[in-house]
Design a protein around this motif. Structure first.
Motif, PDB file in Angstrom:
ATOM      1  N   ASP A   1      42.738  41.234  32.910  1.00 41.49           N
ATOM      2  CA  ASP A   1      43.912  41.966  33.382  1.00 41.49           C
ATOM      3  C   ASP A   1      43.774  43.460  33.091  1.00 41.49           C
ATOM      4  O   ASP A   1      44.132  44.298  33.925  1.00 41.49           O
ATOM      5  CB  ASP A   1      45.186  41.428  32.724  1.00 41.49           C
ATOM      6  CG  ASP A   1      45.573  40.046  33.230  1.00 41.49           C
ATOM      7  OD1 ASP A   1      45.078  39.638  34.313  1.00 41.49           O
ATOM      8  OD2 ASP A   1      46.369  39.372  32.542  1.00 41.49           O
TER       9      ASP A   1
ATOM     10  N   SER B   1      41.354  44.950  35.571  1.00 38.62           N
ATOM     11  CA  SER B   1      41.994  45.058  36.883  1.00 38.62           C
ATOM     12  C   SER B   1      42.968  46.222  36.930  1.00 38.62           C
ATOM     13  O   SER B   1      43.023  46.964  37.914  1.00 38.62           O
ATOM     14  CB  SER B   1      42.736  43.761  37.219  1.00 38.62           C
ATOM     15  OG  SER B   1      41.831  42.705  37.383  1.00 38.62           O
ATOM     16  N   ASP B   2      43.740  46.400  35.866  1.00 38.69           N
ATOM     17  CA  ASP B   2      44.689  47.512  35.809  1.00 38.69           C
ATOM     18  C   ASP B   2      43.960  48.853  35.825  1.00 38.69           C
ATOM     19  O   ASP B   2      44.388  49.796  36.498  1.00 38.69           O
ATOM     20  CB  ASP B   2      45.566  47.410  34.557  1.00 38.69           C
ATOM     21  CG  ASP B   2      46.542  46.245  34.621  1.00 38.69           C
ATOM     22  OD1 ASP B   2      46.786  45.714  35.728  1.00 38.69           O
ATOM     23  OD2 ASP B   2      47.072  45.870  33.547  1.00 38.69           O
TER      24      ASP B   2
ATOM     25  N   GLN C   1      42.688  49.500  39.316  1.00 41.60           N
ATOM     26  CA  GLN C   1      43.795  49.858  40.204  1.00 41.60           C
ATOM     27  C   GLN C   1      44.213  51.306  39.973  1.00 41.60           C
ATOM     28  O   GLN C   1      44.476  52.047  40.919  1.00 41.60           O
ATOM     29  CB  GLN C   1      44.986  48.918  39.980  1.00 41.60           C
ATOM     30  CG  GLN C   1      46.112  49.110  40.979  1.00 41.60           C
ATOM     31  CD  GLN C   1      45.709  48.748  42.394  1.00 41.60           C
ATOM     32  OE1 GLN C   1      45.032  47.758  42.626  1.00 41.60           O
ATOM     33  NE2 GLN C   1      46.117  49.556  43.349  1.00 41.60           N
ATOM     34  N   SER C   2      44.259  51.729  38.712  1.00 45.02           N
ATOM     35  CA  SER C   2      44.611  53.123  38.395  1.00 45.02           C
ATOM     36  C   SER C   2      43.586  54.092  38.977  1.00 45.02           C
ATOM     37  O   SER C   2      43.947  55.125  39.546  1.00 45.02           O
ATOM     38  CB  SER C   2      44.683  53.319  36.882  1.00 45.02           C
ATOM     39  OG  SER C   2      45.776  52.638  36.342  1.00 45.02           O
TER      40      SER C   2
ATOM     41  N   GLN D   1      41.643  53.583  41.527  1.00 40.09           N
ATOM     42  CA  GLN D   1      41.755  53.568  42.987  1.00 40.09           C
ATOM     43  C   GLN D   1      42.960  54.409  43.441  1.00 40.09           C
ATOM     44  O   GLN D   1      42.881  55.141  44.428  1.00 40.09           O
ATOM     45  CB  GLN D   1      41.895  52.141  43.502  1.00 40.09           C
ATOM     46  CG  GLN D   1      41.882  52.034  45.014  1.00 40.09           C
ATOM     47  CD  GLN D   1      41.945  50.583  45.484  1.00 40.09           C
ATOM     48  OE1 GLN D   1      42.269  49.687  44.728  1.00 40.09           O
ATOM     49  NE2 GLN D   1      41.615  50.370  46.744  1.00 40.09           N
ATOM     50  N   ASN D   2      44.051  54.324  42.697  1.00 42.36           N
ATOM     51  CA  ASN D   2      45.240  55.107  43.046  1.00 42.36           C
ATOM     52  C   ASN D   2      44.991  56.609  42.904  1.00 42.36           C
ATOM     53  O   ASN D   2      45.519  57.401  43.679  1.00 42.36           O
ATOM     54  CB  ASN D   2      46.428  54.678  42.179  1.00 42.36           C
ATOM     55  CG  ASN D   2      46.954  53.307  42.550  1.00 42.36           C
ATOM     56  OD1 ASN D   2      46.694  52.800  43.646  1.00 42.36           O
ATOM     57  ND2 ASN D   2      47.659  52.688  41.637  1.00 42.36           N
TER      58      ASN D   2
END
Length: 47
Positions: free
Chosen positions: A33, A36-37, A40-41, A43-44
């Motif tokens: 997790d 993944s977080d 995601q950060s 990518q943002n």
């Protein structure tokens, strides 16, 4: 009587092992997790 003692000890070790693997699975899941977080950060921020 020996059979009862052996069966009890075997059950104890099996149940202890299950709890250990359950905890290990939760640790691996938490690490996944976190990765993944982080992804995601990143990518943002790129978008």
């Amino acid at each position: 009587m020996k059979k009862v003692i052996i069966a009890s000890l075997t059950a104890m070790f099996v149940l202890t092992g299950c709890n250990t693997f359950k905890g290990f699975g939760q640790d691996v899941s938490s690490a996944g997790d976190a990765v993944s977080d982080g992804a995601q950060s990143a990518q943002n921020k790129i978008q």
